[in-house]
Scaffold this active site. Sequence first.
Site, short mmCIF file in Angstrom:
data_model
loop_
_atom_site.label_atom_id
_atom_site.label_comp_id
_atom_site.label_asym_id
_atom_site.label_seq_id
_atom_site.Cartn_x
_atom_site.Cartn_y
_atom_site.Cartn_z
CB CYS A 108 4.35 15.88 -8.52
SG CYS A 108 3.33 17.35 -8.76
CG HIS A 128 -2.16 -0.84 0.79
ND1 HIS A 128 -3.06 -1.27 2.02
CD2 HIS A 128 -2.85 -2.40 -0.01
CE1 HIS A 128 -3.58 -2.88 2.15
NE2 HIS A 128 -3.38 -2.71 0.43
P1 NAD Z 1 -6.85 -3.80 10.32
O1 NAD Z 1 -7.07 -2.48 11.08
O2 NAD Z 1 -7.83 -3.88 9.51
O3 NAD Z 1 -6.34 -4.71 11.40
C1 NAD Z 1 -6.36 -5.01 12.48
C2 NAD Z 1 -5.92 -6.59 13.15
O4 NAD Z 1 -5.02 -6.17 13.62
C3 NAD Z 1 -7.05 -6.25 14.01
O5 NAD Z 1 -8.03 -7.42 13.54
C4 NAD Z 1 -6.87 -6.47 15.34
O6 NAD Z 1 -7.82 -7.31 16.13
C5 NAD Z 1 -5.44 -6.49 15.16
N1 NAD Z 1 -4.23 -5.93 16.02
C6 NAD Z 1 -4.09 -5.59 16.67
N2 NAD Z 1 -3.11 -5.15 17.58
C7 NAD Z 1 -3.17 -6.61 17.99
C8 NAD Z 1 -1.53 -6.52 18.74
N3 NAD Z 1 -0.46 -6.38 19.43
N4 NAD Z 1 -0.81 -7.42 18.14
C9 NAD Z 1 -1.91 -8.48 17.12
N5 NAD Z 1 -2.92 -8.68 16.93
C10 NAD Z 1 -3.27 -6.73 16.70
O7 NAD Z 1 -5.65 -3.63 9.59
P2 NAD Z 1 -5.55 -4.09 8.48
O8 NAD Z 1 -5.66 -6.03 8.23
O9 NAD Z 1 -3.74 -4.00 8.60
O10 NAD Z 1 -6.04 -3.37 6.78
C11 NAD Z 1 -6.33 -1.59 7.35
C12 NAD Z 1 -5.72 -1.00 6.32
O11 NAD Z 1 -4.86 0.08 7.01
C13 NAD Z 1 -4.10 -1.80 5.44
O12 NAD Z 1 -4.05 -1.20 4.01
C14 NAD Z 1 -3.04 -0.58 5.82
O13 NAD Z 1 -2.82 0.03 5.25
C15 NAD Z 1 -3.19 1.09 6.72
N6 NAD Z 1 -3.12 0.83 7.80
C16 NAD Z 1 -1.96 0.79 8.19
C17 NAD Z 1 -0.64 1.79 9.38
C18 NAD Z 1 -0.11 1.23 9.95
O14 NAD Z 1 0.84 1.61 8.10
N7 NAD Z 1 0.29 0.95 10.10
C19 NAD Z 1 -1.72 1.90 10.51
C20 NAD Z 1 -3.53 1.97 10.60
C21 NAD Z 1 -3.75 1.48 8.74
#
Ligand code: NAD
Length: 239
Positions: free
Chosen positions: A122, A114
Amino acid sequence: MLAEWLLSSNYTVVFTGAGMSTESGLPDFRSNHSGLWKKKDPSKIASITALNKNVEEFMEFYRERVIGVKEFGPHEGHFILARWEKQGIIHSIITQNVDGFHQEAGSKRVAELHGTLQKVRCQSCGKEYTSETYVNKKFYCDCGGVLRPNIVLFGEMLPQDAFQFAQEEAEKAELFIVLGSSLTVTPANQFPLIAKEKGAKLVIVNLEPTNLDIYADEVIHGEKIGELLKEIDGYISNE
Ligand code: NAD
């Protein structure tokens, strides 16, 4: 058991989601209690439509996210994965995260499906800048075009090189470990299934259940990734 599988696998691929970085302090999108998703709907703001139609709200939202990411950094779990890559215990990481923490921790073979919030580019000429530019409220390129974070917005294609790398790695995997993803975002959530179809053992580590749990050889719920990785690392070091 996971430690034993890691030691016996000839090719291990790790797939990370926002749950990988919550222990760094960054909120995820969909957790029941604290997810970023609960406050705003990123599918509305983080979209190509918002960039075109609601550019000021878009820029302010992303400026805050860039600042948010810069406040934090990789945690012990990211560093363990980077060390495991050097030691040949894992072979690559496919990440949905845009925080850049895997590379900051030293991981080299990373597919950022992503994109990254560490850079902006830009929308008109493609010139890249560091995301400091956004922090300093410079939202326009020298050419006059709009600067946007170098991430994949809702409604955009995934970067071809990262996608292809992820596809090849998923197909090669003997062991495929998901760490902290709700596995709801398509097409990223296809990679665990591709790996499984090609014969990999699939392990899903996530605080909450996911829709793909039924395909997994092992599911670990309710345990934090950082703590689990430290536990496994301790076991592996004593072997
Ligand atoms: P999501 O938020 O949909 O799911 C995250 C999952 O992680 C949840 O189901 C939760 O239960 C679990 N979780 C949270 N903390 C945890 C821990 N300490 N140990 C184990 N499990 C844990 O995230 P996703 O599936 O990555 O999809 C979300 C989208 O959001 C992605 O496309 C991503 O690009 C973006 N995103 C990225 C970031 C980042 O770069 N850190 C942050 C937020 C969202």
